[in-house]
Design a protein around this motif. Structure first.
Motif, PDB file in Angstrom:
ATOM      1  N   LEU A 210      26.288  53.299  41.772  1.00 52.83           N
ATOM      2  CA  LEU A 210      26.572  52.335  43.832  1.00 52.83           C
ATOM      3  C   LEU A 210      24.912  51.638  43.313  1.00 52.83           C
ATOM      4  O   LEU A 210      24.599  49.989  43.585  1.00 52.83           O
ATOM      5  CB  LEU A 210      26.784  52.617  44.808  1.00 52.83           C
ATOM      6  N   ASN A 211      23.890  52.201  43.820  1.00 53.64           N
ATOM      7  CA  ASN A 211      22.428  51.531  43.674  1.00 53.64           C
ATOM      8  C   ASN A 211      21.924  51.174  42.283  1.00 53.64           C
ATOM      9  O   ASN A 211      21.799  50.160  42.654  1.00 53.64           O
ATOM     10  CB  ASN A 211      21.618  52.604  43.932  1.00 53.64           C
ATOM     11  N   GLU A 212      22.539  51.576  41.734  1.00 55.20           N
ATOM     12  CA  GLU A 212      22.500  50.563  40.091  1.00 55.20           C
ATOM     13  C   GLU A 212      23.107  49.897  40.223  1.00 55.20           C
ATOM     14  O   GLU A 212      22.699  48.189  39.601  1.00 55.20           O
ATOM     15  CB  GLU A 212      22.805  51.352  38.888  1.00 55.20           C
ATOM     16  N   VAL A 213      24.455  49.528  40.445  1.00 59.43           N
ATOM     17  CA  VAL A 213      25.321  48.162  40.929  1.00 59.43           C
ATOM     18  C   VAL A 213      24.317  47.162  41.653  1.00 59.43           C
ATOM     19  O   VAL A 213      24.501  45.583  41.472  1.00 59.43           O
ATOM     20  CB  VAL A 213      26.620  48.204  41.060  1.00 59.43           C
ATOM     21  N   SER A 214      23.716  47.884  42.781  1.00 62.62           N
ATOM     22  CA  SER A 214      22.956  46.573  43.302  1.00 62.62           C
ATOM     23  C   SER A 214      21.394  46.230  43.498  1.00 62.62           C
ATOM     24  O   SER A 214      21.008  45.474  43.654  1.00 62.62           O
ATOM     25  CB  SER A 214      23.208  46.820  44.948  1.00 62.62           C
ATOM     26  N   GLY A 215      21.484  46.699  41.887  1.00 63.28           N
ATOM     27  CA  GLY A 215      20.252  46.880  41.413  1.00 63.28           C
ATOM     28  C   GLY A 215      19.010  47.408  42.448  1.00 63.28           C
ATOM     29  O   GLY A 215      17.881  46.648  42.787  1.00 63.28           O
ATOM     30  N   PHE A 223      28.141  48.556  46.685  1.00 57.75           N
ATOM     31  CA  PHE A 223      29.468  48.313  47.589  1.00 57.75           C
ATOM     32  C   PHE A 223      30.467  47.293  47.673  1.00 57.75           C
ATOM     33  O   PHE A 223      31.386  46.500  47.313  1.00 57.75           O
ATOM     34  CB  PHE A 223      29.931  49.327  48.742  1.00 57.75           C
ATOM     35  N   GLN A 224      28.942  45.945  48.307  1.00 54.80           N
ATOM     36  CA  GLN A 224      29.603  44.886  48.537  1.00 54.80           C
ATOM     37  C   GLN A 224      29.492  44.263  46.969  1.00 54.80           C
ATOM     38  O   GLN A 224      30.851  43.517  47.568  1.00 54.80           O
ATOM     39  CB  GLN A 224      28.192  43.916  49.504  1.00 54.80           C
ATOM     40  N   VAL A 225      28.512  44.388  46.128  1.00 53.62           N
ATOM     41  CA  VAL A 225      28.683  44.056  44.994  1.00 53.62           C
ATOM     42  C   VAL A 225      30.061  43.975  44.162  1.00 53.62           C
ATOM     43  O   VAL A 225      30.733  43.448  43.784  1.00 53.62           O
ATOM     44  CB  VAL A 225      26.910  44.084  44.147  1.00 53.62           C
ATOM     45  N   LEU A 226      30.666  45.761  44.465  1.00 54.06           N
ATOM     46  CA  LEU A 226      31.581  45.160  43.491  1.00 54.06           C
ATOM     47  C   LEU A 226      32.658  45.131  44.005  1.00 54.06           C
ATOM     48  O   LEU A 226      33.941  44.644  43.910  1.00 54.06           O
ATOM     49  CB  LEU A 226      31.991  46.875  43.438  1.00 54.06           C
ATOM     50  N   LEU A 227      33.068  44.899  45.410  1.00 54.31           N
ATOM     51  CA  LEU A 227      34.074  44.044  46.262  1.00 54.31           C
ATOM     52  C   LEU A 227      34.043  41.798  45.613  1.00 54.31           C
ATOM     53  O   LEU A 227      34.854  42.066  46.106  1.00 54.31           O
ATOM     54  CB  LEU A 227      33.736  44.318  47.607  1.00 54.31           C
ATOM     55  N   GLU A 228      32.855  41.902  45.610  1.00 53.23           N
ATOM     56  CA  GLU A 228      32.953  40.872  44.894  1.00 53.23           C
ATOM     57  C   GLU A 228      33.046  40.415  44.194  1.00 53.23           C
ATOM     58  O   GLU A 228      33.704  38.950  43.791  1.00 53.23           O
ATOM     59  CB  GLU A 228      30.651  40.470  45.866  1.00 53.23           C
ATOM     60  N   THR A 230      34.553  42.686  41.395  1.00 52.91           N
ATOM     61  CA  THR A 230      36.205  43.380  41.337  1.00 52.91           C
ATOM     62  C   THR A 230      37.001  43.478  42.368  1.00 52.91           C
ATOM     63  O   THR A 230      37.325  43.993  42.704  1.00 52.91           O
ATOM     64  CB  THR A 230      35.869  44.034  40.186  1.00 52.91           C
ATOM     65  N   PRO A 231      37.104  42.261  43.121  1.00 53.33           N
ATOM     66  CA  PRO A 231      37.606  41.853  44.017  1.00 53.33           C
ATOM     67  C   PRO A 231      39.092  42.487  43.788  1.00 53.33           C
ATOM     68  O   PRO A 231      40.329  43.714  44.653  1.00 53.33           O
ATOM     69  CB  PRO A 231      37.954  40.844  45.125  1.00 53.33           C
ATOM     70  N   GLU A 232      39.759  42.457  42.152  1.00 54.74           N
ATOM     71  CA  GLU A 232      41.039  42.838  41.837  1.00 54.74           C
ATOM     72  C   GLU A 232      41.269  44.149  41.660  1.00 54.74           C
ATOM     73  O   GLU A 232      42.144  44.573  42.002  1.00 54.74           O
ATOM     74  CB  GLU A 232      41.662  41.751  40.640  1.00 54.74           C
ATOM     75  N   ARG A 233      40.326  45.083  41.570  1.00 53.25           N
ATOM     76  CA  ARG A 233      39.887  46.553  41.620  1.00 53.25           C
ATOM     77  C   ARG A 233      40.664  47.724  42.745  1.00 53.25           C
ATOM     78  O   ARG A 233      40.189  48.788  43.367  1.00 53.25           O
ATOM     79  CB  ARG A 233      39.454  47.424  40.934  1.00 53.25           C
ATOM     80  N   PHE A 234      40.685  46.584  44.192  1.00 56.88           N
ATOM     81  CA  PHE A 234      40.630  46.868  45.094  1.00 56.88           C
ATOM     82  C   PHE A 234      42.137  46.960  46.243  1.00 56.88           C
ATOM     83  O   PHE A 234      41.984  47.073  46.959  1.00 56.88           O
ATOM     84  CB  PHE A 234      39.869  46.754  46.138  1.00 56.88           C
ATOM     85  N   ASP A 235      42.880  46.472  45.259  1.00 55.70           N
ATOM     86  CA  ASP A 235      43.914  46.608  45.044  1.00 55.70           C
ATOM     87  C   ASP A 235      44.945  47.548  45.018  1.00 55.70           C
ATOM     88  O   ASP A 235      44.636  48.230  44.338  1.00 55.70           O
ATOM     89  CB  ASP A 235      45.072  45.269  44.443  1.00 55.70           C
ATOM     90  N   LEU A 305      35.327  55.637  43.016  1.00 56.34           N
ATOM     91  CA  LEU A 305      34.356  54.603  42.742  1.00 56.34           C
ATOM     92  C   LEU A 305      32.815  54.427  41.736  1.00 56.34           C
ATOM     93  O   LEU A 305      32.943  53.454  41.391  1.00 56.34           O
ATOM     94  CB  LEU A 305      33.160  54.799  44.093  1.00 56.34           C
ATOM     95  N   PRO A 306      32.801  55.750  40.871  1.00 56.40           N
ATOM     96  CA  PRO A 306      31.706  55.426  39.724  1.00 56.40           C
ATOM     97  C   PRO A 306      32.994  55.017  39.179  1.00 56.40           C
ATOM     98  O   PRO A 306      32.054  53.710  38.069  1.00 56.40           O
ATOM     99  CB  PRO A 306      31.270  56.834  39.721  1.00 56.40           C
ATOM    100  N   GLY A 307      33.867  54.859  38.035  1.00 61.10           N
ATOM    101  CA  GLY A 307      34.538  54.246  37.000  1.00 61.10           C
ATOM    102  C   GLY A 307      34.291  53.152  38.159  1.00 61.10           C
ATOM    103  O   GLY A 307      35.038  51.925  37.164  1.00 61.10           O
ATOM    104  N   VAL A 308      35.346  52.087  38.706  1.00 57.60           N
ATOM    105  CA  VAL A 308      34.635  51.513  39.419  1.00 57.60           C
ATOM    106  C   VAL A 308      33.242  50.466  39.602  1.00 57.60           C
ATOM    107  O   VAL A 308      33.626  49.262  38.937  1.00 57.60           O
ATOM    108  CB  VAL A 308      35.261  50.657  40.956  1.00 57.60           C
ATOM    109  N   ALA A 309      32.336  51.070  39.673  1.00 61.90           N
ATOM    110  CA  ALA A 309      31.266  50.897  39.274  1.00 61.90           C
ATOM    111  C   ALA A 309      31.371  50.505  37.948  1.00 61.90           C
ATOM    112  O   ALA A 309      30.249  49.464  37.435  1.00 61.90           O
ATOM    113  CB  ALA A 309      30.153  52.025  39.486  1.00 61.90           C
ATOM    114  N   ALA A 310      31.628  51.352  37.310  1.00 59.90           N
ATOM    115  CA  ALA A 310      31.436  51.689  35.670  1.00 59.90           C
ATOM    116  C   ALA A 310      31.821  49.658  34.776  1.00 59.90           C
ATOM    117  O   ALA A 310      31.666  49.549  34.074  1.00 59.90           O
ATOM    118  CB  ALA A 310      31.810  52.543  34.416  1.00 59.90           C
TER     119      ALA A 310
END
Length: 528
Positions: A210-215, A223-228, A230-235, A305-310
């Motif tokens: 998650l830290n890597e995703v946020s730079g 987590f906010q980056v994931l929500l923004e 890849t919103p379809e992955r939170f259905d 979550l690591p899978g979504v981040a990937a």
């Protein structure tokens, strides 16, 4: 923001961490399972840890037996494809555990049984016990144990490139070395280490990904980056127009066939329930199961979550199962070794748990009942050890021939075991709640599961797997009721009147159950 997809290379520090883990586990297993001077293990000690397991060992061991490396890698890969909805298997299992602890487990503990087939004999007759014991041994040895071993070796190969045969033999030998002497006590009392590694390793990889995703801006920002992005992955609930509907068919996840799979797995599966049968008391078992339920609630967060981040960090993976190993590349030396040790822990604890359950069923349901004359406690323990060792050797021999040609072995195994799950669940529930169920009705209920499942597979191949399980379960219930009605009532003098079973639970248990329920409601209300 993307990361390079490459084979993981363990440093000297990482290898040292893994080696220390292995040595500590082996030494601790022998220490906790030792007996006082002059006292030898009896069958209760070996198969049920002397019926003295504390709640923390029960809860940790339930999770350690359940989670294996291929599940970690497979679930993370599924999250890379479909998002957090795959976590439904874990979240719904948490609520299932609450149900098992309150309404099912007290019956088994009142019977003081060793095995599920033993309960079936007391409820039905010896034929049902023998048929189901042979069935479960076949499934456990040639499907479950073999798949845990083979897919565990595949997971190690995927992560590190270790040769499959080497990994297979090493994992089998390691599991044997730490569990063969001590039995369930060695497995259950050391599983707290396994689960600690699983949770700690999972949290570390989730934080770092998650830290890597946020730079580098932290896990909340990640987590906010994931929500923004890849919103379809939170259905959490898929509609029929979703390409993932066949895997998780809409509302069936909440009210359909997934309940049948979970009840069968957590409530009537020797491999799992044996830990609770070894509890000091019903209350201790219930506390342990509730501990496992809370661990189940957090497991998707550290695996999914690591899978979504990937999906953001490595969107061009050649295969979904590369997601978890790919984010492992982010880990620094030493931490990588800790996470790899967690993967090994997941594999060997599942192997050891399955070996112990196989030895228990073989010894207590078949050997003790078919060998003429009295058997000493020493003979039963020795037989259990021989059965356990034989099972892992057989699994190592047949693993590659049985599973080596399948490109998606885990999916094939899920499909195969799903043929029998509805009938097993119906068999037990009829035995619990409908006293008029006959032995023949019970056997035909179990047989009908395979017949109906194969028929649906052939004639309705597009029917989602979870929906098929739910429909077949209802058909199996109908078979049991109809056959039993035709036969008429039978006498079952050893069976328990469910009205006599104490299902009252403590205020603490009820509060914890409410918290689990509210957590589930919050999850699905937020990401419906």
């Amino acid at each position: 923001m993307s990361i390079e997809v490459r084979q993981i290379m363990l440093s000297v520090i990482d290898i040292t961490v893994v080696a220390v883990y292995a040595v500590v586990l082996l030494v601790l297993a022998q220490w906790v399972s030792r007996e006082k001077a002059g006292r030898k293990k009896d069958s209760s000690d070996y198969f049920l840890a002397g019926r003295a397991l504390p709640w923390w060992a029960i809860g940790a061991s339930l999770i350690a037996a359940n989670i294996s490396a291929e599940q970690i890698i497979g679930m993370s890969g599924s999250a890379w494809v479909m998002g957090i909805a795959i976590g439904a298997y874990e979240w719904m299992a948490a609520l299932t555990l609450v149900i098992v602890a309150k309404w099912l487990l007290p019956v088994f503990l009142k019977h003081k049984i060793y095995t599920m087939p033993q309960f079936l004999e007391e409820r039905y007759d010896h034929r049902v016990r023998t048929v189901m014991a042979v069935f479960w041994l076949g499934i456990y040895v040639f499907v479950n144990l073999t798949s845990i071993l083979w897919l565990g070796a595949l997971a190690v190969n995927t992560v590190t490139g270790v040769d499959l045969t080497v990994g297979l033999i090493a994992l089998g030998a390691f599991a044997t070395a730490y569990s063969l002497y001590g039995g369930l006590k060695a497995v259950a009392l050391t599983d707290i280490i396994q689960v600690t590694l699983l949770v700690l390793g999972g949290i570390l990889i989730a934080i770092i990904s998650l830290n890597e995703v946020s730079g580098g801006q932290g896990i909340v920002a990640g987590f906010q980056v994931l929500l923004e992005k890849t919103p379809e992955r939170f259905d959490l609930i898929f509609t029929k127009d979703s390409p993932h509907y066949v895997s998780l068919p809409g509302i069936s996840v909440l009210v359909g066939g997934m309940w049948i799979m979970n009840l069968s797995y957590w409530g009537f599966n020797q491999y799992i329930i044996q830990r609770a049968l070894a509890a000091k008391s019903t209350q201790e078992a219930q506390k342990g199961i509730m501990f496992a339920a809370f661990l189940k609630m957090i497991m998707p967060l550290i695996i999914v979550l690591p899978g979504v981040a990937a999906a953001i960090l490595a969107p061009d993976l050649t295969a979904p199962d590369r997601a978890y190993p790919t984010v492992m590349n982010l880990l620094p030396a030493g931490i990588l070794g800790l996470v790899f040790a967690a993967l090994i822990a997941a594999i060997v604890s599942s192997l050891a748990s399955m070996m112990n359950s196989i030895s228990t069923i073989f010894t207590m349901d078949l050997y003790r009942n078919f060998k003429k004359g009295e058997q000493s406690e020493e003979e039963l323990v020795l037989t259990g050890r021989i059965a356990s060792f034989s099972a892992i050797v057989i699994a190592m021999i047949v693993a590659r021939p049985l599973l080596g040609n399948f490109s998606q072995a885990f999916q094939y195994i899920q499909e195969f075991t799903g043929f029998f799950t509805p009938g097993i669940c119906a068999l037990f529930l009829l035995g619990f709640f409908w006293p008029n169920t006959t032995a023949i009705g019970a056997l035909l209920t179990a047989l009908g599961s395979a017949v109906f499942s194969i028929a649906f597979k052939i004639f309705m191949p597009a029917l989602p797997f979870i929906d098929r399980v739910g429909i077949v379960f209802l058909l199996c219930l109908a078979v049991g009721v109809i056959v039993s009605r035709i036969q008429g009532p039978e006498e079952h003098p050893d069976s328990i009147d469910y009205k006599e079973v104490d299902t009252h639970t403590s205020g603490g248990f009820n509060l914890a159950a409410l918290v689990v329920f509210l957590m589930l409601v919050a999850l699905y209300a937020t990401w419906w």
